[in-house]
Design a protein around this motif. Structure first.
Motif, short mmCIF file in Angstrom:
data_model
loop_
_atom_site.label_atom_id
_atom_site.label_comp_id
_atom_site.label_asym_id
_atom_site.label_seq_id
_atom_site.Cartn_x
_atom_site.Cartn_y
_atom_site.Cartn_z
N ARG A 47 -1.69 -4.33 5.18
CA ARG A 47 -0.62 -4.10 6.02
C ARG A 47 0.45 -3.62 5.94
N SER A 48 0.59 -3.15 3.99
CA SER A 48 1.09 -1.58 4.10
C SER A 48 0.64 -0.41 4.79
N GLN A 49 -0.70 -0.43 4.42
CA GLN A 49 -1.91 1.08 5.17
C GLN A 49 -1.98 1.08 7.03
N GLU A 50 -1.94 -0.30 7.24
CA GLU A 50 -1.97 -0.96 9.13
C GLU A 50 0.12 0.18 9.35
N ILE A 51 0.92 -0.50 8.75
CA ILE A 51 2.60 0.73 8.68
C ILE A 51 2.14 1.92 8.82
N LYS A 52 1.37 2.10 7.17
CA LYS A 52 1.77 3.82 7.47
C LYS A 52 1.23 4.43 7.62
N GLU A 53 -0.17 4.05 8.80
CA GLU A 53 -0.91 5.00 9.74
C GLU A 53 0.46 4.50 11.06
N GLU A 112 3.25 4.81 11.74
CA GLU A 112 4.37 5.71 11.39
C GLU A 112 3.73 6.84 11.65
N ILE A 113 3.16 7.02 10.97
CA ILE A 113 2.32 8.32 10.97
C ILE A 113 2.19 8.79 12.84
N LYS A 114 1.11 7.66 13.46
CA LYS A 114 0.71 7.54 14.97
C LYS A 114 2.81 7.81 15.91
N LYS A 115 3.37 7.61 15.27
CA LYS A 115 4.74 7.87 15.83
C LYS A 115 5.25 8.94 15.99
N ASP A 163 8.37 -2.82 8.67
CA ASP A 163 8.09 -0.69 7.56
C ASP A 163 8.01 -1.89 5.96
N ALA A 164 8.57 -0.45 5.73
CA ALA A 164 7.82 -0.76 4.56
C ALA A 164 8.56 -1.53 3.39
N GLN A 165 10.13 -1.78 3.84
CA GLN A 165 11.23 -2.20 3.14
C GLN A 165 10.74 -4.14 3.35
N THR A 166 10.45 -3.57 4.93
CA THR A 166 10.32 -5.35 4.88
C THR A 166 8.80 -6.03 4.12
N ASN A 186 9.89 -6.69 0.67
CA ASN A 186 10.90 -7.64 0.60
C ASN A 186 9.57 -8.84 0.19
N LEU A 187 8.67 -8.84 1.27
CA LEU A 187 7.63 -9.95 1.56
C LEU A 187 6.97 -10.13 -0.04
N ARG A 188 6.43 -8.57 -0.45
CA ARG A 188 5.98 -9.46 -1.41
C ARG A 188 6.14 -9.51 -2.58
N VAL A 189 8.45 -9.51 -2.90
CA VAL A 189 8.68 -9.88 -4.12
C VAL A 189 8.97 -11.14 -3.58
#
Length: 351
Positions: free
Chosen positions: A75-81, A83-86, A21-24, A27-30
């Motif tokens: 990875r951010s783009q993969e997560i967005k895709e 979420e759209i698929k879900k 997810d985007a929040q995780t 957190n990794l970026r920080v």
């Protein structure tokens, strides 16, 4: 140091693969790229290295930072895709056999009336002009024979803006610009000035069944040699009979408007109550004020670049809002600005 760098690279790859997810991901970026992040901390351990080692190790750290940023973005783009698929998977199946709803929207009654009036006046040789809703004091008042401190200004409680301009309180604000646009050069060629300019107007007044602070008018002018009141009456009667598709009972009574002389109020018999019993729409008088009009004042012609000794003209201010009320039997003017789909959806263009 190099060993620690490789460990961070492997650790980041593993944690990215498990981020869902985007929040995780944030957190990794920080954790890795923030001011106190693990990759940033690597630079603090360079103090014990030689200058040559610092240069080499610094390049490796910068490469890791760039790789980490690109990996996180990917990875951010993969997560967005994902979420759209879900969301798509959770959507109900679309049944192509369901009958199509053939309901369609409708135009606002004022739009219908305005278009009808434009069509009628166009067939009589009038040009349709547009004009801004925010105008200057000169355009709205001074150019139409209402100088500063003139008592006629009390008739209109105007909305002034901080920059000194104002919301147009009457479509007459366009009159000077129209006269100058066509000017005497058109008349001298044997073609009279004929123009209408519809628009929205604003006045700070208390609202009731017949008054609104936002309403629509249509200004019209005709200038040529030997124009008289009979020309004005002819065009207004022709327009009204076309709009209502029947003869309409009208009356002219004297009225004061600084930009016309003589001035009149053109009233029509109330079509809601029949002009006999009276109703809230006509203030129980049987008549509805529809069209201030008259012969254009010589000063207004002169201000517009027209010689009043050679030419005359008439002007009228048609209340499109009230005309719509009469045509469609709308009893309360406030319904027109209510945004109520239940009220507005009953009107359709019958053309």
């Amino acid at each position: 140091m190099n060993e620690k760098l490789e460990q961070l690279k492997a650790q980041l790859k593993q944690e990215l693969s498990s981020a869902v997810d985007a929040q995780t991901l944030e957190n990794l970026r920080v954790k890795y790229l923030g001011k106190k992040g693990s990759i940033t901390d690597l630079l603090k351990g360079m103090k014990s290295l030689s200058n040559e080692e610092k240069k080499s190790f610094g390049m490796k750290v910068n490469e890791l930072k760039q790789q980490a940023a690109e990996s996180i973005s990917k990875r951010s783009q993969e997560i967005k895709e994902l979420e759209i698929k879900k969301e798509i998977e959770l959507m109900p199946e679309f049944d192509l056999t369901i009958p199509v709803k053939e309901e369609r929207g409708s135009y606002h009654p004022i739009t219908l009336v305005q278009r009808e009036c434009e069509r009628i006046f166009t067939t009589m040789g009038f040009n349709v002009e547009d004009y801004p809703e925010v105008v200057t004091d000169y355009e709205c008042f001074e150019a139409v024979n209402v100088p500063k401190n003139h008592p006629a200004r009390d008739m209109q409680d105007t909305y002034y803006l901080e920059n000194g301009e104002l919301l147009k309180s009457q479509t007459s604000a366009a009159q000077n610009a129209i006269l100058r646009k066509y000017g005497p050069q058109l008349i001298e060629k044997g073609m009279p000035i004929r123009a209408i300019f519809p628009g929205r107007c604003f006045r700070n007044e208390a609202t009731d069944a017949t008054h609104e602070n936002t309403f629509f008018q249509m200004e019209g002018v005709m200038v040529d040699k030997n124009i008289s009141i009979s020309n004005l009456i002819y065009f207004m009667k022709t327009m009204l009979s076309e709009v209502f598709q029947k003869d309409i009972k009208v009356r002219l009574r004297p009225g004061f408007f600084p930009f016309v002389e003589p001035g009149f109020e053109l009233d029509i018999s109330c079509l809601i109550c029949g002009g006999e019993t009276g109703c809230p729409s006509c203030n129980h008088s049987g008549w509805l004020e529809l069209c201030p009009c008259g012969m254009i004042h010589p000063e207004v012609l002169r201000e517009g670049g027209i010689d009043p000794e050679k030419y005359t003209g008439f002007a009228f201010g048609l209340g499109l809002t009230r005309l719509a009320m009469m045509k469609y039997g709308i009893k309360d003017i406030r319904d027109l600005n209510s945004g109520s789909l239940k009220v507005m959806s009953q009107f359709t263009d019958d053309k």
